[in-house]
Design a protein around this motif. Structure first.
Motif, short mmCIF file in Angstrom:
data_model
loop_
_atom_site.label_atom_id
_atom_site.label_comp_id
_atom_site.label_asym_id
_atom_site.label_seq_id
_atom_site.Cartn_x
_atom_site.Cartn_y
_atom_site.Cartn_z
N PHE A 116 0.63 -1.26 -0.10
CA PHE A 116 0.02 -0.13 0.06
C PHE A 116 0.83 1.24 0.02
CE2 PHE A 116 -2.65 -3.13 2.42
CZ PHE A 116 -3.85 -2.97 1.56
N CYS A 167 -4.38 0.46 6.81
CA CYS A 167 -3.16 -0.50 5.78
C CYS A 167 -2.12 -1.11 6.77
CB CYS A 167 -2.41 0.69 5.33
SG CYS A 167 -3.33 1.25 3.55
N TYR A 193 0.52 -7.44 4.93
CA TYR A 193 0.90 -6.57 3.84
C TYR A 193 1.91 -5.41 4.44
CZ TYR A 193 -3.04 -8.43 1.34
OH TYR A 193 -3.84 -9.06 0.59
N HIS A 211 3.16 -1.32 3.95
CA HIS A 211 2.60 0.00 3.69
C HIS A 211 3.75 1.15 3.93
CE1 HIS A 211 1.99 0.76 7.92
NE2 HIS A 211 1.81 2.01 7.52
N MET A 228 -3.87 6.08 -3.93
CA MET A 228 -3.44 4.75 -3.48
C MET A 228 -3.03 3.99 -4.50
SD MET A 228 -3.17 2.65 -1.20
CE MET A 228 -4.12 3.05 0.20
#
Length: 260
Positions: free
Chosen positions: A162, A184, A190, A192, A219
């Motif tokens: 992200f 995020c 994930y 970011h 984004m």
């Protein structure tokens, strides 16, 4: 023709780089690299489709190699001193020419493309943001992008999953940015970053005027989170299903957010 789907919530999704249409007079001058269209934001419209009801979407079907509607129409670089592509790109994200030698657009052609493709997209965005600001007292633009996670010409190493862009906090209310960051950061598995390599393109910077009731966030998703990052750029259903959950949370948060 710009594709607009109207919703009533204050949230607008911008889709500037999912189009694959290239006029014949341009396509005939592209080399094999240009015709491959590797820098498309593949499947991004599909990824966001149906996540949240009541949103407005604005999309251009024209490919970014014709003109990049997320670049300054004056041709000013958004990232001075860094490798990037221009309003009417001459190279791809690997730095490889996309035109046959001597077939590149001249200044007059760039101006025509800007008038034909760039201006209508931003006219549509402006119309929708103004419509919703008149209704709600504010509007939010969420600019949807994606890019391959490894592109040495543009950045070192691996891109985070992200990539939130607000031009270093200028283009939206701080609490709005903080909430997107939080979602995020809490998305398991994930990575970011906020205002890393991608701080928001011309669209985010142009429309993000929170003191006027207009908020904008870009984004940039790593394509590895939802697809195969190699031709033929295949959709990966399991990956897409997983990342759609935090994306839906982001859009729901933006849809329900209010400056009050």
């Amino acid at each position: 023709m710009i594709e607009v789907n109207r919703g009533r919530s204050p949230l607008v999704l911008g889709l500037p780089h999912t189009g694959t249409q290239i006029p014949d007079e341009v396509l005939s001058r592209l080399n094999a690299t240009g015709r491959a269209m590797a820098d498309t934001d593949w499947h991004i419209d599909r990824l966001y489709d149906g996540l949240v009801e009541g949103l407005t979407t604005v999309r251009t079907p024209v490919h970014r190699y014709v003109i990049d509607v997320n670049r300054d129409p004056a041709g000013i670089s958004l990232y001075p001193g860094q490798n990037t592509t221009t309003l009417c790109p001459l190279i791809d994200f690997n730095g490889t020419p996309i035109y046959r030698a001597g077939m590149e657009p001249d200044t007059d052609e760039i101006a025509r493309r800007s008038e034909t493709f760039h201006a209508p997209y931003h006219a549509a965005l402006t119309t929708e943001l103004e419509r919703l600001r008149a209704t709600h007292g504010f509007a939010i633009l969420y600019d949807c992008h994606s890019i391959r996670s490894h592109i040495p010409f543009l950045f070192d190493g691996r891109l985070p999953d992200f990539n939130i862009g607000t031009n270093n906090g200028v283009t939206c209310a701080p609490k709005l940015e903080q909430r997107v960051q939080q979602i995020c950061s809490e998305a398991a598995g994930y990575s970011h970053v906020d205002n890393g390599r991608f701080k928001g393109g011309w669209t985010t910077r142009q429309y993000g005027r929170p003191n006027e009731g207009l908020h904008a966030i870009q984004m940039e998703l790593a394509q590895s989170t939802y697809m195969v990052e190699a031709a033929p750029w295949t959709w990966a259903q399991d990956k897409a299903d997983k990342i759609r959950r935090p994306l839906a949370e982001i859009l729901t948060t933006l849809k329900n957010w209010s400056p009050a």
